[in-house]
Write a protein that holds these residues in place. Structure first.
Motif, PDB file in Angstrom:
ATOM      1  N   TYR A  82     -10.688  12.041  -4.878  1.00  0.00           N
ATOM      2  CA  TYR A  82      -9.359  12.053  -5.526  1.00  0.00           C
ATOM      3  C   TYR A  82      -9.270  13.128  -6.610  1.00  0.00           C
ATOM      4  O   TYR A  82      -8.224  13.733  -6.807  1.00  0.00           O
ATOM      5  CB  TYR A  82      -9.015  10.667  -6.100  1.00  0.00           C
ATOM      6  N   GLN A 125     -12.994   1.415   2.638  1.00  0.00           N
ATOM      7  CA  GLN A 125     -12.140   1.968   3.704  1.00  0.00           C
ATOM      8  C   GLN A 125     -11.274   3.127   3.207  1.00  0.00           C
ATOM      9  O   GLN A 125     -10.440   3.646   3.947  1.00  0.00           O
ATOM     10  CB  GLN A 125     -11.229   0.863   4.259  1.00  0.00           C
ATOM     11  N   ARG A 126     -11.456   3.528   1.948  1.00  0.00           N
ATOM     12  CA  ARG A 126     -10.566   4.530   1.335  1.00  0.00           C
ATOM     13  C   ARG A 126     -11.371   5.719   0.785  1.00  0.00           C
ATOM     14  O   ARG A 126     -12.577   5.601   0.588  1.00  0.00           O
ATOM     15  CB  ARG A 126      -9.785   3.890   0.169  1.00  0.00           C
ATOM     16  N   GLY A 176      -7.370  -0.855   6.609  1.00  0.00           N
ATOM     17  CA  GLY A 176      -6.226  -0.267   5.907  1.00  0.00           C
ATOM     18  C   GLY A 176      -5.093  -1.264   5.819  1.00  0.00           C
ATOM     19  O   GLY A 176      -5.307  -2.479   5.765  1.00  0.00           O
ATOM     20  N   ASP A 208      -4.351   1.999  -4.506  1.00  0.00           N
ATOM     21  CA  ASP A 208      -4.681   1.686  -3.108  1.00  0.00           C
ATOM     22  C   ASP A 208      -5.828   0.689  -2.994  1.00  0.00           C
ATOM     23  O   ASP A 208      -5.801  -0.222  -2.172  1.00  0.00           O
ATOM     24  CB  ASP A 208      -4.996   2.966  -2.312  1.00  0.00           C
ATOM     25  N   THR A 209      -6.842   0.846  -3.876  1.00  0.00           N
ATOM     26  CA  THR A 209      -8.024  -0.008  -3.766  1.00  0.00           C
ATOM     27  C   THR A 209      -7.786  -1.426  -4.297  1.00  0.00           C
ATOM     28  O   THR A 209      -8.639  -2.293  -4.172  1.00  0.00           O
ATOM     29  CB  THR A 209      -9.218   0.641  -4.508  1.00  0.00           C
ATOM     30  N   ARG A 214      -6.096   4.041  -9.827  1.00  0.00           N
ATOM     31  CA  ARG A 214      -5.666   4.016  -8.431  1.00  0.00           C
ATOM     32  C   ARG A 214      -5.070   2.671  -8.085  1.00  0.00           C
ATOM     33  O   ARG A 214      -5.471   1.650  -8.622  1.00  0.00           O
ATOM     34  CB  ARG A 214      -6.864   4.282  -7.523  1.00  0.00           C
ATOM     35  N   LEU A 234       0.814  -1.218   0.000  1.00  0.00           N
ATOM     36  CA  LEU A 234       0.000   0.000   0.000  1.00  0.00           C
ATOM     37  C   LEU A 234       0.852   1.275   0.000  1.00  0.00           C
ATOM     38  O   LEU A 234       0.538   2.240  -0.688  1.00  0.00           O
ATOM     39  CB  LEU A 234      -0.927  -0.033   1.220  1.00  0.00           C
ATOM     40  N   LYS A 292     -14.001   4.322   7.567  1.00  0.00           N
ATOM     41  CA  LYS A 292     -13.440   4.998   6.397  1.00  0.00           C
ATOM     42  C   LYS A 292     -12.298   5.953   6.748  1.00  0.00           C
ATOM     43  O   LYS A 292     -12.499   7.146   6.907  1.00  0.00           O
ATOM     44  CB  LYS A 292     -14.545   5.721   5.642  1.00  0.00           C
ATOM     45  N   TYR A 293     -11.108   5.428   6.862  1.00  0.00           N
ATOM     46  CA  TYR A 293      -9.883   6.216   6.903  1.00  0.00           C
ATOM     47  C   TYR A 293      -9.941   7.258   8.027  1.00  0.00           C
ATOM     48  O   TYR A 293      -9.931   6.899   9.190  1.00  0.00           O
ATOM     49  CB  TYR A 293      -9.658   6.805   5.503  1.00  0.00           C
TER      50      TYR A 293
END
Length: 434
Positions: free
Chosen positions: A206, A199-200, A417, A191-192, A189, A27, A355-356
């Motif tokens: 973005y 969770q992002r 995460g 990260d996903t 992206r 990540l 969520k983050y």
């Protein structure tokens, strides 16, 4: 606890690259500014050379104007977006020639990290010698902030991007997104692909993030132009508290080193002005805690978050303000079904515990809160924060962030995460040692 500590040490050693740490595999494959600082605190307990190297590598990427970037791209790696080729740090004439990086920064933790390393060290003389070799770079970084990020000369510095806050997708920024209408960007992206998208931050969020960077790039990351044109310009209590705490540490360390009278005097002047403005401008009497201020639209952002309590760590509030803050924290964030301390107000409709930065508990903020509560003599609540933090990690593993709702922690699935996350491990080691 010994087993937990051994696991934490293993996480840190596995994320060590030889000259710096990554926050976690896949990540986050590069070096992050505030992560590196907090990671060094963990290393200091069992491997001081690594702690020192961590900071040295970070400071080696400093720009010629004192700026330290939030991500340093030591390697070519396409598993992260946006990467070096998007950020184009080379557009700034004083950017590092040695390292590619972003043109953004992060909360300036390095000053207080050096002091923590000194406190932990069992070889004070050697540690002080090391600190003496790097401290001027940290001072130069603080000078950069006060010279370039304080257009109204208030002693409060601005951030121009939500990523600079460290609290990336907090609901606090929603009001600012409503004032903007960025284009739809086409990008892939990464990260996903590593973490559940729930969770992002969202794709549309973005778009806002990238748009702000595009504006900064258009003007070669000029601080003057950013102050004039960036749609995002915020005085953040967490960011400024980290700077004030680090100023305080630099004063202590310079006194130990000896000499440097001019620098100590300057730091004291910054402190006086910063603390006064911080209390006058960012404390919200009605809410009973500190809030963010939107400098672009000249209005307070009246939300409660874990950042609202971070000034306790930097000795900013009076005892009277601290009492008020702690009452609010316990009432809103500290219910019997909640782990302390959620990153956003659990009583708000915008709260999202998965969520983050919209609700989960983060170990770095808990670590600051633990230290801040102890500063003000709230040892019982500090102990609760410590025990909550240990429980979260014990039940789930060394995740990046955790659900704040206690009922979610029945089967070890409430850590979110990245896993085997460096600062979660590092700061747990420090908490266990205290």
């Amino acid at each position: 606890m010994k087993k937990l500590q051994e696991q934490a040490i293993e996480v840190l050693n596995n994320n060590w690259t030889g000259s710096f740490s990554i926050p976690c595999a896949n990540l986050y494959p590069f070096q992050w500014f505030w992560d590196s600082g907090l990671i060094a605190i963990g290393f200091a307990h069992f491997d001081m050379p690594k702690a020192e190297k961590e900071i040295e590598t970070l400071l080696d990427a400093q720009w010629e104007n004192g700026f330290i970037p939030h991500i340093i791209f030591h390697t070519e790696n396409d598993s992260y977006f946006p990467g070096a080729s998007f950020h184009r740090s080379d557009l700034h004439p004083l950017a590092s020639k040695k390292y590619k990086s972003t043109g953004m920064t992060q909360p300036p933790v390095t000053g207080f990290v050096l002091e923590e390393m000194y406190k932990i060290s069992n070889q004070k003389e050697a540690s002080l010698k090391y600190i003496a070799s790097v401290i001027d770079k940290v001072y130069f970084n603080h000078e950069y902030f006060y010279k370039n990020r304080d257009p109204q000369n208030e002693g409060l510095v601005y951030i121009y991007h939500n990523w600079e806050s460290g609290t990336d997708n907090s609901p606090i920024w929603d009001d600012i997104w409503e004032t903007m209408n960025p284009p739809e960007y086409t990008f892939e992206r990464r990260d996903t692909t590593h973490v559940d998208a729930a969770q992002r931050p969202s794709k549309r969020e973005y778009d806002h993030y990238l748009h702000i960077i595009e504006i900064a790039k258009e003007h070669n990351y000029s601080d003057e132009k950013i102050a004039e044109l960036s749609p995002f310009l915020v005085q953040d209590p967490l960011f400024n508290a980290m700077l004030i705490k680090s100023n305080e540490s630099l004063i202590t360390l310079y006194k130990l080193i000896g000499g440097n009278i001019d620098k100590i005097e300057q730091l004291k002047k910054w402190q006086e002005k910063s603390k006064e403005s911080f209390n006058n401008k960012l404390f919200d009497d009605e809410l009973g805690a500190y809030i963010h201020y939107d400098l672009r639209n000249e209005k307070p952002l009246r939300y409660l978050s874990s950042s609202s309590f971070s000034p306790l760590f930097a000795n900013i509030p009076t005892k009277e303000k601290a009492d008020k803050m702690i009452k609010v924290m316990i009432e809103k964030f500290g219910g019997e079904h909640q782990y302390l301390c959620a990153s956003f107000d659990p009583t708000s409709a915008l709260f999202n515990p998965k969520k983050y930065w919209r609700g989960p508990v983060w170990i770095n903020l808990n670590w600051m809160l633990f230290n801040g509560l102890n500063n003000y003599g709230y040892t019982d609540i500090a102990e609760r924060v410590k025990q909550d933090t240990i429980s979260l990690i014990k039940n789930n593993g060394f995740y990046e962030y955790f659900d704040s709702r206690k009922e979610m922690h029945t089967n070890g699935k409430a850590g979110y995460g990245g896993n085997n996350f460096s600062w979660s491990a590092a700061l747990l080691i420090d908490l266990l040692e205290k």
